[in-house]
Design an enzyme around this catalytic site. Structure first.
Site, PDB file in Angstrom:
ATOM      1  N   GLU A 156      -1.544  -6.608   7.638  1.00 17.91           N
ATOM      2  CA  GLU A 156      -0.188  -6.333   8.102  1.00 17.91           C
ATOM      3  C   GLU A 156       0.121  -7.192   9.330  1.00 17.91           C
ATOM      4  OE1 GLU A 156       2.757  -5.866   7.953  1.00 17.91           O
ATOM      5  OE2 GLU A 156       3.154  -3.720   7.835  1.00 17.91           O
ATOM      6  N   ARG A 184      -6.067   1.084   4.118  1.00 10.24           N
ATOM      7  CA  ARG A 184      -4.945   1.556   3.312  1.00 10.24           C
ATOM      8  C   ARG A 184      -4.610   0.609   2.165  1.00 10.24           C
ATOM      9  NH1 ARG A 184      -3.367  -0.238   8.336  1.00 10.24           N
ATOM     10  NH2 ARG A 184      -1.460  -1.477   8.604  1.00 10.24           N
ATOM     11  N   HIS A 240       0.826  -1.207   0.000  1.00 11.34           N
ATOM     12  CA  HIS A 240       0.000   0.000   0.000  1.00 11.34           C
ATOM     13  C   HIS A 240       0.860   1.255   0.000  1.00 11.34           C
ATOM     14  CE1 HIS A 240       0.857   1.025   4.199  1.00 11.34           C
ATOM     15  NE2 HIS A 240       0.698  -0.251   4.498  1.00 11.34           N
ATOM     16  N   HIS A 254       0.415  -5.393   2.559  1.00 10.88           N
ATOM     17  CA  HIS A 254       1.239  -4.650   3.498  1.00 10.88           C
ATOM     18  C   HIS A 254       2.684  -5.130   3.468  1.00 10.88           C
ATOM     19  CE1 HIS A 254      -2.577  -3.210   5.280  1.00 10.88           C
ATOM     20  NE2 HIS A 254      -2.993  -4.401   4.879  1.00 10.88           N
TER      21      HIS A 254
END
Length: 230
Positions: free
Chosen positions: A87, A60, A9, A182
């Site tokens: 993430e 995100r 991202h 991520h």
């Protein structure tokens, strides 16, 4: 020959403020939006077309995927969101400023928590207000599998079932796949795809908004890797 494109991202608001983010759901910064759009333009310039898109359940990454697909005229591509591409969970470090954490625990300890393969950060208790156990997007998960903190080894272990059940079958079927996720979930995938050692993976950096393209043969062997850059 199937293609897999990985995009970390774009810069998030907490990347910008130098905070540990993990599973906390923060938005893209203005720079992050532009990085995601630029990634989409690079994808379009490269003539890459997708059959399936995957992302995490964090804003995100979702927005990065959408901006990239929109800029490459592929916003219609089927999309699946999964917590398994989230993430790495930074435990009790989440929300803390990285420089302040280094002052509190020491540079060396924070570096170990951030970059080691198998050392866990301080864990976040399930009763903590900031625990993912209180987040509706994880309500359908067994509470015992919602982490209080992860290292890269644990992140890889929770990413792999999704690779085995969804991503790998798509690639074996000849589909082109894009994943917007991520830094650490993509490092975990990269470790597996490239068979990177536990020692060497700590040195791998995933740049924000820069697509990495893998070509796979019909045995799921990587035949080429390309970085599109900014």
């Amino acid at each position: 020959m199937a293609k897999l494109v990985l995009i970390r991202h774009g810069q998030s608001e907490w990347n910008l403020s130098n905070q540990f983010t993990g599973w906390v759901d923060v938005n893209l910064s203005d720079q992050g939006v532009e990085e995601a759009k630029t990634a989409g333009r690079k994808i379009k310039e490269a003539g890459l077309e997708f059959d399936q898109a995957y992302t995490s359940v964090l804003t995100r990454a979702i927005k990065t995927l959408h901006f990239a697909l929109e800029e490459s005229d592929q916003l219609w591509v089927p999309e699946t969101k999964t917590w398994r591409l989230n993430e790495r969970h930074y435990g009790a470090l989440q929300g803390q400023n990285k420089a302040e954490a280094a002052e509190k625990w020491g540079d060396e300890q924070v570096h170990i928590w951030r970059r080691s393969y198998d050392v866990l950060p301080p864990l976040l208790d399930a009763s903590d207000e900031g625990s993912a156990a209180n987040d509706r997007r994880y309500a359908n998960l067994d509470p015992h599998i919602i982490p209080g903190g992860e290292n890269l080894k644990v992140t890889l272990e929770r990413v792999m079932p999704f690779w085995e059940d969804h991503i790998a079958p798509d690639l074996l079927a000849g589909k082109n796949v894009i994943i917007a996720a991520h830094g650490n979930s993509l490092r975990a995938l990269t470790k597996y795809i490239e068979n990177i050692s536990d020692e060497d993976i700590i040195n791998l950096e995933m740049a924000t908004g820069e697509p990495v393209v893998y070509d796979f043969d019909d045995k799921l062997n990587v035949t080429n890797k390309t970085k599109l850059g900014k």
